[in-house]
Design a protein around this motif. Structure first.
Motif, short mmCIF file in Angstrom:
data_model
loop_
_atom_site.label_atom_id
_atom_site.label_comp_id
_atom_site.label_asym_id
_atom_site.label_seq_id
_atom_site.Cartn_x
_atom_site.Cartn_y
_atom_site.Cartn_z
N GLY A 119 46.66 40.65 97.06
CA GLY A 119 46.90 41.40 95.83
C GLY A 119 45.76 41.28 94.86
N ALA A 120 45.94 41.92 93.70
CA ALA A 120 44.91 41.91 92.66
C ALA A 120 44.68 40.51 92.13
CB ALA A 120 45.32 42.85 91.53
N VAL A 121 45.76 39.73 92.06
CA VAL A 121 45.62 38.38 91.54
C VAL A 121 44.76 37.56 92.48
CG1 VAL A 121 46.86 36.30 90.87
CG2 VAL A 121 47.78 38.54 90.29
N SER A 122 44.91 37.79 93.78
CA SER A 122 44.09 37.07 94.75
C SER A 122 42.62 37.39 94.54
CB SER A 122 44.52 37.44 96.17
OG SER A 122 43.73 36.76 97.10
N GLY A 123 42.31 38.62 94.21
CA GLY A 123 40.92 39.01 93.92
C GLY A 123 40.40 38.31 92.67
N VAL A 124 41.23 38.20 91.66
CA VAL A 124 40.85 37.50 90.43
C VAL A 124 40.60 36.03 90.75
CG1 VAL A 124 41.67 36.76 88.16
CG2 VAL A 124 42.05 39.11 88.90
N GLU A 125 41.50 35.44 91.52
CA GLU A 125 41.36 34.02 91.91
C GLU A 125 40.04 33.82 92.63
OE1 GLU A 125 41.81 30.05 93.21
OE2 GLU A 125 42.98 31.08 91.69
N GLU A 126 39.73 34.70 93.58
CA GLU A 126 38.49 34.55 94.36
C GLU A 126 37.26 34.68 93.47
OE1 GLU A 126 38.62 37.26 97.67
OE2 GLU A 126 40.55 36.47 98.32
N ARG A 127 37.28 35.68 92.58
CA ARG A 127 36.12 35.89 91.70
C ARG A 127 35.92 34.69 90.77
NH1 ARG A 127 32.57 38.51 88.75
NH2 ARG A 127 32.77 38.72 86.50
N LEU A 128 37.01 34.27 90.10
CA LEU A 128 36.90 33.13 89.18
C LEU A 128 36.46 31.87 89.92
CD1 LEU A 128 40.00 33.60 86.83
CD2 LEU A 128 37.59 33.80 86.22
N ARG A 129 37.05 31.65 91.07
CA ARG A 129 36.72 30.45 91.84
C ARG A 129 35.26 30.47 92.27
NH1 ARG A 129 36.23 28.66 96.69
NH2 ARG A 129 36.95 26.60 97.29
N ALA A 130 34.78 31.61 92.73
CA ALA A 130 33.38 31.72 93.17
C ALA A 130 32.43 31.46 91.99
CB ALA A 130 33.12 33.10 93.77
N LEU A 131 32.73 32.06 90.84
CA LEU A 131 31.89 31.86 89.66
C LEU A 131 31.91 30.39 89.22
CD1 LEU A 131 32.77 35.05 87.58
CD2 LEU A 131 30.56 34.52 88.66
N PHE A 132 33.10 29.79 89.25
CA PHE A 132 33.25 28.41 88.81
C PHE A 132 32.48 27.46 89.72
CE2 PHE A 132 35.82 24.42 88.50
CZ PHE A 132 35.53 24.13 87.18
N VAL A 133 32.63 27.64 91.04
CA VAL A 133 31.96 26.76 92.00
C VAL A 133 30.44 26.92 91.87
CG1 VAL A 133 31.58 26.33 94.47
CG2 VAL A 133 33.91 26.63 93.58
N ARG A 134 29.96 28.15 91.70
CA ARG A 134 28.52 28.36 91.50
C ARG A 134 28.07 27.68 90.20
NH1 ARG A 134 28.43 34.43 92.31
NH2 ARG A 134 27.07 34.37 90.48
#
Length: 190
Positions: free
Chosen positions: A8-23
Motif C-alpha cells: 500500500g501507500a503507507v508501505s511506500g512511505v515507510e520505505e522512503r523514510l527508512r531509506a532516507l533515515f538509513v542514508r
C-alpha cells in the motif's frame, strides 16, 4: 503514522523514510534533511488528528518529537519498521506534552475559584457553632467565659476582665488552660 500494509501507500512511505533515515545515519546530510522534512509533514498530520483542539501546540510537539528522534537515532534497529519506532517516540512525547500541559493548567488555576466550592456550605457554620458550644459547655466557667469573650467575640482581655469580674491575669490563665483542655478533649485524651 499508520500501520504498514503490504504493497500500500503507507508501505511506500515507510520505505522512503527508512531509506532516507538509513542514508542519513551513514552520513548523507541531504538524505537526513529530506527525512526530517518528510517526517515533519507526517507528524503534523498525525498530531492534527490527535490534538485537533490544540492546533497552536502542534508545532511545538512536532519539534519535541523531531528532537527526540534525532537524539535517539542510535537506538533504531534497521531490521524493524521505522514508523513503529517513530510512533513510539511520538506517543511518549505526546504524553509528556499532556502531563506538562496539565501541570501548567493546575498552576494557573486561581486558588480563589477552586476554594469557592468549600465556602458555600449552609450547614458548616451552624455545625461548627454547635460543636464548639458542646465542647465549651464541658469547661468550668473560669475557662469558658474568657474563651467565649476573647477568642469568639473578639473582646480584649481588659474588657473581658471588666465584664466577668476576673483579673486580667485570671482571664489570660483561663484562656490558656481552657484551650489546653479543649485540645485534650478533641484528641480524646481528657
Amino acid at each position: 503514522m499508520k500501520r504498514i500494509t503490504q504493497g500500500g501507500a503507507v508501505s511506500g512511505v515507510e520505505e522512503r523514510l527508512r531509506a532516507l533515515f538509513v542514508r542519513g545515519l551513514d552520513g548523507d546530510a541531504a538524505a537526513y534533511r529530506a527525512f526530517l522534512d518528510d517526517l515533519t509533514r507526517h507528524l503534523r498530520g498525525f498530531l492534527r488528528k490527535r490534538i485537533y483542539y490544540l492546533q497552536d501546540d502542534i508545532e511545538d510537539v512536532v519539534q519535541e518529537i523531531l528532537l527526540a528522534v534525532h537524539n535517539s537515532r542510535h537506538t533504531y534497529r534497521p531490521d524493524e519498521p521505522l514508523t513503529a519506532w517513530v510512533h513510539a517516540i511520538a506517543r511518549y512525547k505526546l504524553m509528556d506534552f499532556f502531563r506538562a500541559r496539565s501541570r501548567r493548567e493546575a498552576l494557573n488555576d486561581p486558588l480563589d475559584e477552586t476554594l469557592d466550592i468549600f465556602a458555600t456550605s449552609d450547614e458548616e457554620p451552624a455545625d461548627a457553632r454547635r460543636d464548639i458550644g458542646k465542647l465549651l459547655d464541658q469547661l468550668p466557667e473560669r475557662h469558658r467565659l474568657p474563651i467565649v469573650h476573647v477568642k469568639l467575640q473578639g473582646l480584649s482581655v481588659t474588657e473581658t476582665a471588666a465584664l466577668t469580674g476576673m483579673s486580667e491575669s485570671a482571664v489570660k490563665v483561663g484562656i490558656h488552660r481552657g484551650l489546653k483542655a479543649l485540645a485534650a478533649k478533641i484528641r480524646g485524651t481528657a
